[in-house]
Design a protein around this motif. Structure first.
Motif, PDB file in Angstrom:
ATOM      1  N   PRO A  85      61.040 -76.111 -27.066  1.00 19.87           N
ATOM      2  CA  PRO A  85      60.671 -77.527 -26.925  1.00 19.87           C
ATOM      3  C   PRO A  85      59.175 -77.728 -27.173  1.00 19.87           C
ATOM      4  N   LYS A  86      58.844 -78.802 -27.846  1.00 21.04           N
ATOM      5  CA  LYS A  86      57.457 -79.045 -28.268  1.00 21.04           C
ATOM      6  C   LYS A  86      56.486 -79.167 -27.100  1.00 21.04           C
ATOM      7  N   PHE A  87      56.950 -79.658 -25.952  1.00 21.01           N
ATOM      8  CA  PHE A  87      56.023 -79.839 -24.841  1.00 21.01           C
ATOM      9  C   PHE A  87      55.448 -78.513 -24.355  1.00 21.01           C
ATOM     10  N   ILE A  88      56.109 -77.401 -24.615  1.00 16.61           N
ATOM     11  CA  ILE A  88      55.601 -76.090 -24.205  1.00 16.61           C
ATOM     12  C   ILE A  88      54.279 -75.784 -24.887  1.00 16.61           C
ATOM     13  N   PHE A  89      54.064 -76.345 -26.071  1.00 15.34           N
ATOM     14  CA  PHE A  89      52.862 -76.048 -26.848  1.00 15.34           C
ATOM     15  C   PHE A  89      51.752 -77.078 -26.659  1.00 15.34           C
ATOM     16  N   MET A  90      51.953 -78.057 -25.788  1.00 17.65           N
ATOM     17  CA  MET A  90      50.928 -79.072 -25.560  1.00 17.65           C
ATOM     18  C   MET A  90      49.685 -78.439 -24.934  1.00 17.65           C
ATOM     19  N   GLU A  91      48.537 -78.863 -25.401  1.00 21.11           N
ATOM     20  CA  GLU A  91      47.260 -78.364 -24.878  1.00 21.11           C
ATOM     21  C   GLU A  91      46.516 -79.502 -24.205  1.00 21.11           C
ATOM     22  N   ASP A  92      46.469 -79.484 -22.895  1.00 22.29           N
ATOM     23  CA  ASP A  92      45.738 -80.485 -22.133  1.00 22.29           C
ATOM     24  C   ASP A  92      45.512 -79.904 -20.742  1.00 22.29           C
ATOM     25  N   GLU A  93      44.276 -79.852 -20.330  1.00 20.57           N
ATOM     26  CA  GLU A  93      43.928 -79.260 -19.035  1.00 20.57           C
ATOM     27  C   GLU A  93      44.590 -79.999 -17.864  1.00 20.57           C
ATOM     28  N   SER A  94      44.820 -81.299 -18.018  1.00 19.50           N
ATOM     29  CA  SER A  94      45.379 -82.074 -16.913  1.00 19.50           C
ATOM     30  C   SER A  94      46.845 -81.744 -16.641  1.00 19.50           C
ATOM     31  N   LEU A  95      47.505 -81.039 -17.550  1.00 20.24           N
ATOM     32  CA  LEU A  95      48.914 -80.701 -17.358  1.00 20.24           C
ATOM     33  C   LEU A  95      49.123 -79.571 -16.353  1.00 20.24           C
ATOM     34  N   GLY A  96      48.079 -78.825 -16.066  1.00 18.86           N
ATOM     35  CA  GLY A  96      48.185 -77.746 -15.082  1.00 18.86           C
ATOM     36  C   GLY A  96      49.053 -76.593 -15.545  1.00 18.86           C
ATOM     37  N   ARG A  97      48.791 -76.117 -16.786  1.00 22.37           N
ATOM     38  CA  ARG A  97      49.548 -74.968 -17.304  1.00 22.37           C
ATOM     39  C   ARG A  97      49.358 -73.783 -16.353  1.00 22.37           C
ATOM     40  N   PRO A  98      50.453 -73.161 -15.926  1.00 19.72           N
ATOM     41  CA  PRO A  98      50.330 -72.030 -15.003  1.00 19.72           C
ATOM     42  C   PRO A  98      49.824 -70.773 -15.714  1.00 19.72           C
ATOM     43  N   THR A  99      49.285 -69.870 -14.935  1.00 15.47           N
ATOM     44  CA  THR A  99      48.899 -68.553 -15.449  1.00 15.47           C
ATOM     45  C   THR A  99      49.787 -67.470 -14.850  1.00 15.47           C
ATOM     46  N   GLU A 100      50.571 -67.847 -13.850  1.00 16.95           N
ATOM     47  CA  GLU A 100      51.531 -66.922 -13.234  1.00 16.95           C
ATOM     48  C   GLU A 100      52.833 -67.686 -12.975  1.00 16.95           C
ATOM     49  N   MET A 101      53.956 -67.043 -13.312  1.00 11.97           N
ATOM     50  CA  MET A 101      55.274 -67.636 -13.057  1.00 11.97           C
ATOM     51  C   MET A 101      56.247 -66.547 -12.645  1.00 11.97           C
ATOM     52  N   SER A 102      57.203 -66.923 -11.844  1.00 10.25           N
ATOM     53  CA  SER A 102      58.305 -66.017 -11.527  1.00 10.25           C
ATOM     54  C   SER A 102      59.562 -66.860 -11.344  1.00 10.25           C
ATOM     55  N   PHE A 103      60.703 -66.227 -11.584  1.00 10.27           N
ATOM     56  CA  PHE A 103      61.962 -66.934 -11.391  1.00 10.27           C
ATOM     57  C   PHE A 103      63.040 -65.950 -10.992  1.00 10.27           C
TER      58      PHE A 103
END
Length: 162
Positions: A85-103
């Motif tokens: 999905p295209k939103f995965i590649f969005m670049e904007d600091e306000s989106l709060g892209r994580p640096t750590e994830m687990s599931f």
């Protein structure tokens, strides 16, 4: 009497036709990965420590793995051609892209032969549209390759609220 016999005969032909249509188009449900082997396993990722190797043998889990890695780092190997999905590649600091994830996988739910949902319980250290914290569902579709085993890709991601 002839009308009753003719009606019964037409009904019988209709039912036989529906049976064959159902079996031809809906009999081959996607292979469901055994959740019992995966339900106790937690998959964890850190942006600075991503490996190109998939941690599971399931093509569906590998698709999920690729989506998570690309969420953490859109420039990661294979992300540009992954058809995510295209939103995965969005670049904007306000989106709060994580640096750590687990599931942790909660359920693998086949919807049809070409659509599967993987339900997860996820955590992250960012916001990311609310798609990395809580009950997150990944929608997968097959991407067939000629002469090779079928692969899957993440088509969409959404979160469920309580």
């Amino acid at each position: 009497m002839k009308k009753i016999v003719l009606g019964f005969f037409l009904m019988l032909i209709l039912l036989i036709g529906l049976y064959f249509v159902k079996n031809k188009f809906y009999s081959a449900m996607p292979e469901k990965a055994p959740t019992s082997a995966l339900e106790d396993q937690v998959f964890s990722y850190q942006k600075d420590n991503l490996s190109p190797a998939c941690p599971a043998e399931s093509a569906m889990i590998c698709a999920l793995d690729q989506a998570v890695k690309c969420t953490l780092n859109p420039d990661f190997e294979g992300c540009a051609v992954a058809k995510l999905p295209k939103f995965i590649f969005m670049e904007d600091e306000s989106l709060g892209r994580p640096t750590e994830m687990s599931f942790k996988i909660v359920k693998i739910k086949p919807i049809s032969t070409d659509l599967v949902e993987i339900h997860t319980q996820s955590t992250c250290n960012g916001n990311w549209f609310g798609l990395c914290q809580g009950y997150v569902i990944y929608v997968l579709v097959p991407t067939p390759k000629e002469g090779e085993e079928e692969e899957w890709r993440v088509k969409d991601v959404y979160a469920m609220t309580e």
